[in-house]
Design a protein around this motif. Structure first.
Motif, short mmCIF file in Angstrom:
data_model
loop_
_atom_site.label_atom_id
_atom_site.label_comp_id
_atom_site.label_asym_id
_atom_site.label_seq_id
_atom_site.Cartn_x
_atom_site.Cartn_y
_atom_site.Cartn_z
N UNK A 132 1.18 -1.38 0.40
CA UNK A 132 -0.17 0.02 0.25
C UNK A 132 0.67 0.98 -0.34
N UNK A 133 2.05 1.53 1.08
CA UNK A 133 2.78 2.40 0.40
C UNK A 133 3.45 2.63 -0.60
N UNK A 134 4.27 1.66 -1.26
CA UNK A 134 4.60 2.00 -2.28
C UNK A 134 2.91 2.35 -3.08
N UNK A 135 2.40 1.93 -3.20
CA UNK A 135 1.52 2.74 -4.45
C UNK A 135 0.99 3.94 -4.43
N UNK A 136 0.86 3.93 -2.63
CA UNK A 136 0.78 5.01 -2.45
C UNK A 136 2.36 6.32 -2.91
N UNK A 137 3.50 5.65 -2.77
CA UNK A 137 4.39 7.03 -3.32
C UNK A 137 3.88 7.06 -4.64
N UNK A 138 3.52 5.87 -5.38
CA UNK A 138 3.80 5.52 -6.83
C UNK A 138 2.88 6.83 -7.38
N UNK A 139 1.74 7.18 -6.60
CA UNK A 139 1.23 7.97 -7.39
C UNK A 139 1.65 9.17 -7.25
N UNK A 140 2.10 9.84 -5.65
CA UNK A 140 2.24 10.72 -5.68
C UNK A 140 3.46 11.62 -6.35
N UNK A 141 4.62 9.65 -6.80
CA UNK A 141 5.53 10.34 -7.73
C UNK A 141 5.27 11.06 -9.41
N UNK A 142 4.23 10.60 -9.18
CA UNK A 142 3.45 10.32 -10.88
C UNK A 142 2.59 11.41 -10.81
N UNK A 143 2.42 12.07 -9.91
CA UNK A 143 1.95 13.24 -9.60
C UNK A 143 2.58 14.13 -9.90
N UNK A 144 3.69 14.26 -9.10
CA UNK A 144 4.73 15.53 -9.35
C UNK A 144 5.34 15.49 -10.67
N UNK A 145 4.96 14.26 -10.92
CA UNK A 145 6.62 14.63 -12.40
C UNK A 145 5.06 14.81 -13.46
N UNK A 146 3.95 14.68 -13.05
CA UNK A 146 2.88 15.89 -13.94
C UNK A 146 2.72 16.93 -14.02
N UNK A 147 2.56 17.26 -12.60
CA UNK A 147 3.20 18.68 -12.61
C UNK A 147 4.46 19.41 -12.83
N UNK A 148 4.82 18.64 -13.06
CA UNK A 148 6.32 19.66 -13.38
C UNK A 148 7.18 19.24 -14.99
N UNK A 149 5.75 18.76 -15.63
CA UNK A 149 5.69 18.51 -17.14
C UNK A 149 5.54 19.69 -17.61
N UNK A 157 -0.21 11.95 -17.80
CA UNK A 157 -1.93 11.71 -17.61
C UNK A 157 -2.07 9.41 -17.03
N UNK A 158 -1.39 9.09 -18.13
CA UNK A 158 -1.62 7.75 -17.91
C UNK A 158 -0.42 7.05 -16.63
N UNK A 159 0.15 7.58 -16.89
CA UNK A 159 0.69 6.79 -15.96
C UNK A 159 0.23 7.29 -14.61
N UNK A 160 -0.20 8.25 -14.12
CA UNK A 160 -0.74 8.62 -13.51
C UNK A 160 -1.68 8.60 -12.69
N UNK A 161 -3.02 8.08 -13.25
CA UNK A 161 -4.09 7.20 -13.93
C UNK A 161 -4.13 6.13 -13.51
N UNK A 162 -2.61 5.14 -13.82
CA UNK A 162 -2.08 4.07 -13.49
C UNK A 162 -2.24 4.05 -12.09
N UNK A 163 -1.34 4.64 -11.48
CA UNK A 163 -1.02 5.02 -10.59
C UNK A 163 -1.88 4.81 -9.69
N UNK A 164 -3.11 5.44 -10.01
CA UNK A 164 -4.12 6.01 -9.18
C UNK A 164 -4.98 5.06 -8.82
N UNK A 165 -5.17 4.28 -10.26
CA UNK A 165 -5.20 3.12 -10.15
C UNK A 165 -5.49 1.81 -9.01
N UNK A 166 -4.51 1.98 -9.03
CA UNK A 166 -3.02 0.58 -8.30
C UNK A 166 -3.68 1.12 -7.21
N UNK A 167 -3.53 2.50 -6.36
CA UNK A 167 -3.74 2.56 -4.94
C UNK A 167 -5.29 2.49 -4.43
#
Length: 262
Positions: free
Chosen positions: A170-187, A199-209
């Motif tokens: 769960x922690x890894x999935x939460x971190x993955x969502x945070x990282x993908x959101x940060x990458x999108x925000x920084x683009x 965006x796809x990676x962010x949505x996939x990470x959200x679904x996994x979380x």
């Protein structure tokens, strides 16, 4: 503990299949990838809960012995009273016509002391046998319910172990969502396809979380409710023991009373 408790279920012919909570069993199917053996062990305990409730509900009833014991006591009292009266009639050395009529009415209405005592013997034998058998059954049910309660605690321990094992995922999935959101925000690029990929990676990470969080919440709910069931079981066991002890005392007092009054 569960195996020992289930043996008693079989003796009383209680069918666990008719009361198994299939909805929860189906939910557990979705988390057995964490540790299949532990999930199956938890499911095995849960599917017997309804059966053990039925065992107590159908077999631990108030034994209707109080009225019959009261009848025995009243019969003894009437024998004492009438015997004293019969002896008192002989104080003057003879039995008058009025006393004879009274004795005749006593025999018609209540029977002779000897007849009443024979009824007491028959009644006492029946009620003592019924009570003894009922108390024996209650002892078996009480012990089985205690074993099943311990099995509930074992299942809770397994559920919390699954919870702990799943937490890193769960922690890894939460971190993955945070990282993908940060990458999108920084683009800051102009490439729309690159942004869409992020965006796809962010949505996939959200679904996994969300999926892992759902699993975590299910395990948490199961563990907490098994703990509640264990605690409530203590109250039930205490109540069963109290009522059982009352019946046991009534039975022992009745045996003592009959033996000393015979």
């Amino acid at each position: 503990y569960l195996d020992s408790a289930v043996d008693v279920l079989k003796k009383f012919g209680v069918d666990k299949e008719n009361s198994a909570p299939q909805e929860l069993i189906s939910l557990l199917e979705g988390v057995k990838h964490i540790d299949e053996a532990k999930v199956l062990a938890i499911a095995d305990v849960i599917q017997h809960m309804g059966a053990f409730n039925a065992l107590v509900r159908e077999n631990v009833e108030s034994i209707q012995v109080g009225n019959r014991y009261m009848e025995i006591t009243q019969q003894f009292d009437s024998i004492r009273e009438d015997s004293k009266r019969l002896i008192a009639q002989l104080d003057d050395g003879k039995i008058s016509g009025t006393e004879k009529l009274s004795n005749w009415w006593m025999k018609i209405r209540r029977g002779t002391p000897n007849d009443r005592f024979e009824r007491i013997v028959e009644l006492y034998s029946d009620v003592a046998k019924d009570t003894r058998e009922a108390l024996k059954s209650e002892d078996m049910i009480k012990d089985a319910y205690i074993d099943f309660r311990f099995a509930l605690k074992e299942a809770e321990v397994l559920a919390r172990e699954l919870l702990d094992a799943h937490l890193p995922t769960l922690d890894a999935a939460r971190q993955g969502l945070a990282d993908s959101q940060a990458a999108l925000d920084a683009y800051t690029g102009e490439d729309e396809s690159g942004k869409s990929q992020l965006e796809l990676q962010r949505d996939e990470a959200r679904h996994k979380y969300e999926s892992e969080d759902e699993t975590y919440q299910l395990l948490k709910d199961i563990a907490e409710n098994l703990e509640i069931g264990y605690d409530v079981g203590e109250t039930l066991i205490t109540k069963l023991k109290q009522t059982h002890d009352v019946k046991e005392r009534v039975y022992r007092r009745a045996v003592t009373f009959f033996t000393t009054n015979e």
